[in-house]
Design a protein around this motif. Structure first.
Motif, PDB file in Angstrom:
ATOM      1  N   GLU A  85      20.521  87.696 110.860  1.00  0.00           N
ATOM      2  CA  GLU A  85      19.293  86.927 110.649  1.00  0.00           C
ATOM      3  C   GLU A  85      19.474  85.750 109.703  1.00  0.00           C
ATOM      4  OE1 GLU A  85      16.393  89.832 109.439  1.00  0.00           O
ATOM      5  OE2 GLU A  85      16.245  90.674 111.464  1.00  0.00           O
ATOM      6  N   GLU A  86      20.271  85.907 108.681  1.00  0.00           N
ATOM      7  CA  GLU A  86      20.407  84.848 107.683  1.00  0.00           C
ATOM      8  C   GLU A  86      21.535  83.864 107.977  1.00  0.00           C
ATOM      9  OE1 GLU A  86      18.210  84.298 105.256  1.00  0.00           O
ATOM     10  OE2 GLU A  86      17.102  86.018 106.033  1.00  0.00           O
ATOM     11  N   TRP A  87      22.599  84.345 108.618  1.00  0.00           N
ATOM     12  CA  TRP A  87      23.770  83.492 108.797  1.00  0.00           C
ATOM     13  C   TRP A  87      24.165  83.290 110.248  1.00  0.00           C
ATOM     14  CZ3 TRP A  87      26.432  86.797 104.599  1.00  0.00           C
ATOM     15  CH2 TRP A  87      25.923  86.447 103.347  1.00  0.00           C
ATOM     16  N   GLY A  88      23.468  83.944 111.164  1.00  0.00           N
ATOM     17  CA  GLY A  88      23.775  83.778 112.583  1.00  0.00           C
ATOM     18  C   GLY A  88      25.097  84.386 113.011  1.00  0.00           C
ATOM     19  N   LEU A  89      25.599  85.350 112.255  1.00  0.00           N
ATOM     20  CA  LEU A  89      26.854  86.008 112.620  1.00  0.00           C
ATOM     21  C   LEU A  89      26.600  87.059 113.698  1.00  0.00           C
ATOM     22  CD1 LEU A  89      28.391  86.636 109.080  1.00  0.00           C
ATOM     23  CD2 LEU A  89      29.107  84.926 110.753  1.00  0.00           C
ATOM     24  N   PRO A  90      27.619  87.382 114.485  1.00  0.00           N
ATOM     25  CA  PRO A  90      27.466  88.481 115.440  1.00  0.00           C
ATOM     26  C   PRO A  90      27.259  89.803 114.687  1.00  0.00           C
ATOM     27  CG  PRO A  90      29.434  87.179 115.914  1.00  0.00           C
ATOM     28  CD  PRO A  90      28.915  86.725 114.592  1.00  0.00           C
ATOM     29  N   PRO A  91      26.515  90.740 115.264  1.00  0.00           N
ATOM     30  CA  PRO A  91      26.278  92.019 114.579  1.00  0.00           C
ATOM     31  C   PRO A  91      27.562  92.745 114.173  1.00  0.00           C
ATOM     32  CG  PRO A  91      24.828  91.820 116.472  1.00  0.00           C
ATOM     33  CD  PRO A  91      25.771  90.648 116.526  1.00  0.00           C
ATOM     34  N   ILE A  92      28.583  92.698 115.033  1.00  0.00           N
ATOM     35  CA  ILE A  92      29.817  93.400 114.700  1.00  0.00           C
ATOM     36  C   ILE A  92      30.451  92.848 113.425  1.00  0.00           C
ATOM     37  CG2 ILE A  92      31.245  91.994 116.209  1.00  0.00           C
ATOM     38  CD1 ILE A  92      32.984  94.475 116.679  1.00  0.00           C
ATOM     39  N   THR A  93      30.357  91.543 113.224  1.00  0.00           N
ATOM     40  CA  THR A  93      30.918  90.930 112.019  1.00  0.00           C
ATOM     41  C   THR A  93      30.188  91.459 110.788  1.00  0.00           C
ATOM     42  OG1 THR A  93      31.417  88.963 113.314  1.00  0.00           O
ATOM     43  CG2 THR A  93      31.513  88.728 110.930  1.00  0.00           C
ATOM     44  N   LEU A 125      36.679  94.021 117.952  1.00  0.00           N
ATOM     45  CA  LEU A 125      37.035  94.144 116.537  1.00  0.00           C
ATOM     46  C   LEU A 125      38.194  93.206 116.198  1.00  0.00           C
ATOM     47  CD1 LEU A 125      36.396  95.738 113.907  1.00  0.00           C
ATOM     48  CD2 LEU A 125      38.439  97.032 114.446  1.00  0.00           C
ATOM     49  N   THR A 126      39.192  93.140 117.061  1.00  0.00           N
ATOM     50  CA  THR A 126      40.360  92.295 116.802  1.00  0.00           C
ATOM     51  C   THR A 126      39.960  90.837 116.598  1.00  0.00           C
ATOM     52  OG1 THR A 126      41.808  93.780 118.029  1.00  0.00           O
ATOM     53  CG2 THR A 126      42.587  91.521 117.727  1.00  0.00           C
ATOM     54  N   SER A 127      39.109  90.318 117.472  1.00  0.00           N
ATOM     55  CA  SER A 127      38.711  88.912 117.330  1.00  0.00           C
ATOM     56  C   SER A 127      37.881  88.702 116.059  1.00  0.00           C
ATOM     57  CB  SER A 127      37.959  88.420 118.560  1.00  0.00           C
ATOM     58  OG  SER A 127      36.787  89.170 118.761  1.00  0.00           O
ATOM     59  N   ASN A 128      37.040  89.661 115.702  1.00  0.00           N
ATOM     60  CA  ASN A 128      36.248  89.538 114.478  1.00  0.00           C
ATOM     61  C   ASN A 128      37.112  89.656 113.229  1.00  0.00           C
ATOM     62  OD1 ASN A 128      33.084  89.464 114.716  1.00  0.00           O
ATOM     63  ND2 ASN A 128      33.899  90.471 116.522  1.00  0.00           N
ATOM     64  N   MET A 129      38.110  90.524 113.260  1.00  0.00           N
ATOM     65  CA  MET A 129      39.006  90.647 112.103  1.00  0.00           C
ATOM     66  C   MET A 129      39.815  89.367 111.925  1.00  0.00           C
ATOM     67  SD  MET A 129      37.996  93.423 110.958  1.00  0.00           S
ATOM     68  CE  MET A 129      39.033  93.577 109.544  1.00  0.00           C
ATOM     69  N   ARG A 130      40.221  88.762 113.041  1.00  0.00           N
ATOM     70  CA  ARG A 130      40.956  87.497 112.972  1.00  0.00           C
ATOM     71  C   ARG A 130      40.084  86.423 112.312  1.00  0.00           C
ATOM     72  NH1 ARG A 130      41.964  86.768 118.149  1.00  0.00           N
ATOM     73  NH2 ARG A 130      43.622  88.301 118.084  1.00  0.00           N
ATOM     74  N   LEU A 131      38.817  86.354 112.727  1.00  0.00           N
ATOM     75  CA  LEU A 131      37.882  85.390 112.126  1.00  0.00           C
ATOM     76  C   LEU A 131      37.723  85.661 110.628  1.00  0.00           C
ATOM     77  CD1 LEU A 131      35.563  83.243 112.173  1.00  0.00           C
ATOM     78  CD2 LEU A 131      34.042  85.161 112.675  1.00  0.00           C
ATOM     79  N   LEU A 132      37.465  86.902 110.270  1.00  0.00           N
ATOM     80  CA  LEU A 132      37.202  87.239 108.866  1.00  0.00           C
ATOM     81  C   LEU A 132      38.429  87.024 107.979  1.00  0.00           C
ATOM     82  CD1 LEU A 132      34.980  90.391 109.407  1.00  0.00           C
ATOM     83  CD2 LEU A 132      34.256  88.186 108.452  1.00  0.00           C
TER      84      LEU A 132
END
Length: 149
Positions: free
Chosen positions: A22-30, A61-68
């Motif tokens: 809601e605040e940052w527009g991130l995907p829920p998994i992130t 998860l892999t793509s989100n971990m790469r982003l983070l």
């Protein structure tokens, strides 16, 4: 950890995810990854442990971990003699998030100047741009007066 406490922890992780959406527009998994890495014990978790806990697919998860890890909020950790990669939230992750937001507020100044040039520095269009610029500058200046403790 008992089932009741695990349920409470997972509700909290979901609240973090909702905030991030809601605040940052991130995907829920992130948001779930960030929430879990803030509250998990031990603080380092494998991708498999994270995926199982937040009920995410390994691919997602892999793509989100790469982003983070790329943006510096999560760090990959290796343990001697263990081929598994573990992840942990950076100690200054939230400071980095806030600093990026503050930097973006300052960057709006250049955009506003271009808008003023287009509008000729007069009229209602200029006033709307000026209102945005003043609000963002005000917020940036407040944050600058209150540095991280």
């Amino acid at each position: 950890m008992g089932d009741g406490q695990q349920d409470q922890v997972m509700r909290w992780v979901e609240r973090v995810a909702t905030f991030c959406v809601e605040e940052w527009g991130l995907p829920p998994i992130t948001g779930r990854v960030l929430g879990w890495l803030m509250i998990c014990d031990p603080p380092e978790q494998s991708a498999g442990e994270i995926a199982d806990t937040i009920q995410a697919s390994r691919a997602s998860l892999t793509s989100n971990m790469r982003l983070l890890t790329t943006i510096g909020l999560v760090r990959k950790v290796r343990r001697p003699g263990d081929r598994t990669a573990y992840y942990r939230i950076e100690d200054d992750a939230w400071h980095k998030v806030v600093q990026r937001k503050l930097d973006s507020l300052g960057a709006f100044g250049d955009i506003a100047e271009e808008g003023f040039a287009i509008t000729g520095h007069e009229g209602p269009r200029t006033e709307r741009i000026k209102a945005a610029q003043e609000s963002l500058t005000w917020l940036r200046d407040i944050a600058a007066r209150n540095p991280k403790r």
